[in-house]
Design a protein around this motif. Structure first.
Motif, mmCIF file in Angstrom:
data_model
loop_
_atom_site.group_PDB
_atom_site.id
_atom_site.type_symbol
_atom_site.label_atom_id
_atom_site.label_comp_id
_atom_site.label_asym_id
_atom_site.label_seq_id
_atom_site.Cartn_x
_atom_site.Cartn_y
_atom_site.Cartn_z
ATOM 1 N N ALA A 1 53.332 -7.049 -63.938
ATOM 2 C CA ALA A 1 52.046 -8.461 -64.290
ATOM 3 C C ALA A 1 52.390 -8.008 -65.465
ATOM 4 N N LEU A 2 51.800 -9.321 -66.101
ATOM 5 C CA LEU A 2 51.922 -9.259 -67.897
ATOM 6 C C LEU A 2 50.332 -9.288 -68.632
ATOM 7 N N TRP A 3 50.339 -8.449 -69.571
ATOM 8 C CA TRP A 3 48.952 -7.592 -70.018
ATOM 9 C C TRP A 3 48.722 -8.026 -71.977
ATOM 10 N N LEU A 4 47.761 -8.904 -72.058
ATOM 11 C CA LEU A 4 48.373 -9.834 -73.185
ATOM 12 C C LEU A 4 47.090 -8.716 -73.877
ATOM 13 N N ILE A 5 47.869 -8.133 -75.116
ATOM 14 C CA ILE A 5 47.654 -7.335 -75.673
ATOM 15 C C ILE A 5 46.115 -7.393 -76.281
ATOM 16 N N GLU A 6 45.995 -8.433 -77.314
ATOM 17 C CA GLU A 6 44.767 -9.050 -78.111
ATOM 18 C C GLU A 6 43.144 -9.614 -77.190
ATOM 19 N N ARG A 7 44.109 -10.321 -76.162
ATOM 20 C CA ARG A 7 43.462 -10.971 -75.266
ATOM 21 C C ARG A 7 42.768 -10.539 -74.192
ATOM 22 N N ARG A 8 42.774 -9.675 -74.112
ATOM 23 C CA ARG A 8 42.498 -7.854 -73.025
ATOM 24 C C ARG A 8 42.217 -8.795 -71.773
ATOM 25 N N THR A 9 43.380 -9.454 -71.268
ATOM 26 C CA THR A 9 43.542 -10.682 -70.298
ATOM 27 C C THR A 9 45.095 -9.896 -69.250
ATOM 28 N N LEU A 10 44.562 -9.669 -67.989
ATOM 29 C CA LEU A 10 45.881 -9.210 -66.557
ATOM 30 C C LEU A 10 46.369 -10.480 -66.341
ATOM 31 N N ILE A 11 47.971 -10.750 -66.327
ATOM 32 C CA ILE A 11 47.928 -11.646 -65.913
ATOM 33 C C ILE A 11 49.192 -10.982 -64.487
ATOM 34 N N ALA A 12 49.303 -11.844 -63.406
ATOM 35 C CA ALA A 12 49.904 -11.538 -61.982
ATOM 36 C C ALA A 12 50.529 -13.046 -61.093
ATOM 37 N N ALA A 13 51.109 -12.821 -60.617
ATOM 38 C CA ALA A 13 51.914 -14.056 -60.160
ATOM 39 C C ALA A 13 52.359 -13.806 -58.333
ATOM 40 N N ASP A 14 52.191 -14.396 -57.823
ATOM 41 C CA ASP A 14 52.492 -14.706 -56.490
ATOM 42 C C ASP A 14 52.411 -13.551 -55.563
ATOM 43 N N LEU A 15 50.870 -13.651 -55.600
ATOM 44 C CA LEU A 15 50.231 -11.853 -54.176
ATOM 45 C C LEU A 15 50.598 -11.925 -52.892
ATOM 46 N N HIS A 16 50.792 -13.054 -52.441
ATOM 47 C CA HIS A 16 51.118 -14.230 -51.338
ATOM 48 C C HIS A 16 50.502 -12.880 -50.312
ATOM 49 N N LEU A 17 49.446 -12.822 -50.700
ATOM 50 C CA LEU A 17 48.239 -11.647 -49.182
ATOM 51 C C LEU A 17 48.065 -12.571 -48.395
ATOM 52 N N GLU A 18 48.193 -11.455 -47.174
ATOM 53 C CA GLU A 18 48.204 -11.927 -45.610
ATOM 54 C C GLU A 18 49.700 -13.124 -45.523
ATOM 55 N N LYS A 19 50.286 -11.939 -46.149
ATOM 56 C CA LYS A 19 51.894 -13.046 -45.556
ATOM 57 C C LYS A 19 51.803 -12.517 -43.761
ATOM 58 N N GLY A 20 52.112 -10.693 -44.063
ATOM 59 C CA GLY A 20 52.847 -10.595 -42.797
ATOM 60 C C GLY A 20 52.243 -10.522 -42.117
ATOM 61 N N SER A 21 51.178 -11.754 -41.750
ATOM 62 C CA SER A 21 49.818 -11.344 -40.634
ATOM 63 C C SER A 21 50.448 -13.260 -40.369
ATOM 64 N N ALA A 22 50.894 -13.870 -41.450
ATOM 65 C CA ALA A 22 51.303 -15.300 -41.047
ATOM 66 C C ALA A 22 52.654 -15.138 -40.559
ATOM 67 N N PHE A 23 54.020 -13.711 -40.932
ATOM 68 C CA PHE A 23 54.717 -13.752 -40.147
ATOM 69 C C PHE A 23 54.639 -13.389 -38.400
ATOM 70 N N ALA A 24 53.448 -12.045 -38.315
ATOM 71 C CA ALA A 24 53.100 -12.009 -36.872
ATOM 72 C C ALA A 24 52.627 -13.395 -35.662
ATOM 73 N N ARG A 25 51.826 -14.422 -35.966
ATOM 74 C CA ARG A 25 50.967 -15.364 -36.294
ATOM 75 C C ARG A 25 52.404 -16.415 -35.268
ATOM 76 N N ARG A 26 53.645 -16.312 -35.749
ATOM 77 C CA ARG A 26 54.933 -16.685 -35.627
ATOM 78 C C ARG A 26 55.892 -16.223 -34.539
ATOM 79 N N GLY A 27 55.368 -14.766 -34.642
ATOM 80 C CA GLY A 27 56.303 -14.171 -33.781
ATOM 81 C C GLY A 27 57.225 -12.560 -34.314
ATOM 82 N N GLN A 28 57.264 -13.109 -35.860
ATOM 83 C CA GLN A 28 58.179 -11.793 -36.478
ATOM 84 C C GLN A 28 56.858 -11.096 -36.559
#
Length: 243
Positions: free
Chosen positions: A35-62
């Motif tokens: 993650a990226l932390w912008l100090i003065e902006r008190r802002t946390l930035i994160a990219a590409d969590l891809h939540l539920e990727k595991g369940s997406a693969f499971a639906r395709r048999g992997q």
């Protein structure tokens, strides 16, 4: 790292193992979590969590262990607890496909609600989740935007071609590959020249693209620093060290 790049970035080690740098003039931390932390902006930035990727693969048999969302959100929760941000920005592809939000478990939904409470929680649209975010707006805490400006920075999902000072993006999942201990080692990394930054993927099941891939060509005026994620520190690597 050449002297000009070092002067622009002004990288310095912090106690937590992160690297302190300047991005288009903004003071930032490149965190061990990715993650990226912008100090003065008190802002946390994160990219590409891809939540539920595991369940997406499971639906395709992997069949993959169905714990990627839990692990990813637990790491995000650690960052929120440590930094206590006023704002959290997720740079797109937070969900793996158009039905990921519907498949998200009740525990994970509850954790998201807790994390978002009392702070500005912002979802940027990505190529994987634009349709999902549009369809399930009421199922999520926070607000959904396309791109957004924040001080001297422009937050977006996919890096735009050419030189874009101030751009902070994800999408490409950069990885640094280096020679170590008589073998090659591959680690997710930030890429930055002090003007723009591309963040590593934050998700537990996300792969990576070699930072020397042609997809990164032309995005930086000079070879960038690769800030590779180690177990307990971020390692600043010159681009010429990468394989």
């Amino acid at each position: 790292m050449n002297a000009a790049l070092r002067e622009t970035l002004a990288p310095a080690r912090r106690d937590c193992g992160s690297l302190s740098v300047r991005l288009n003039g903004e003071r930032a931390l490149l965190r061990c979590s990715g993650a990226l932390w912008l100090i003065e902006r008190r802002t946390l930035i994160a990219a590409d969590l891809h939540l539920e990727k595991g369940s997406a693969f499971a639906r395709r048999g992997q069949m993959l262990p169905p714990y990627d969302s839990r692990a990813t959100l637990a790491r995000l929760a650690e960052e929120v607890a440590t930094l206590k941000p006023e704002r959290v920005v997720l740079l797109g592809d937070s969900f793996h496909d158009r039905t990921s939000i519907q498949r998200l478990g009740e525990d994970e939904r509850a954790l998201l609600a807790v994390l978002a409470e009392g702070r500005d929680w912002i979802w940027l649209e990505g190529n994987h989740d634009r349709e999902a975010l549009g369809a399930d707006l009421d199922a999520l805490p926070g607000r959904i935007v396309g791109d957004m400006a924040l001080g001297a920075l422009e937050l977006t999902h996919e890096p735009r071609p050419g030189l874009r000072p101030g751009e902070v993006a994800g999408h490409l999942h950069p990885c640094a590959v280096v020679a170590a201990y008589a073998r090659s080692v591959r680690r997710p990394c930030f890429l930055t020249d002090g003007r723009r930054a591309i963040l590593p993927a934050f998700g537990a099941f996300t792969g990576g693209l070699n930072a020397r891939d042609v997809a990164f060509t032309g995005l930086f005026e000079h070879p960038p620093m690769a800030a590779a994620l180690g177990r307990d520190r971020v390692h600043a690597l010159s681009f010429d060290r990468l394989l």
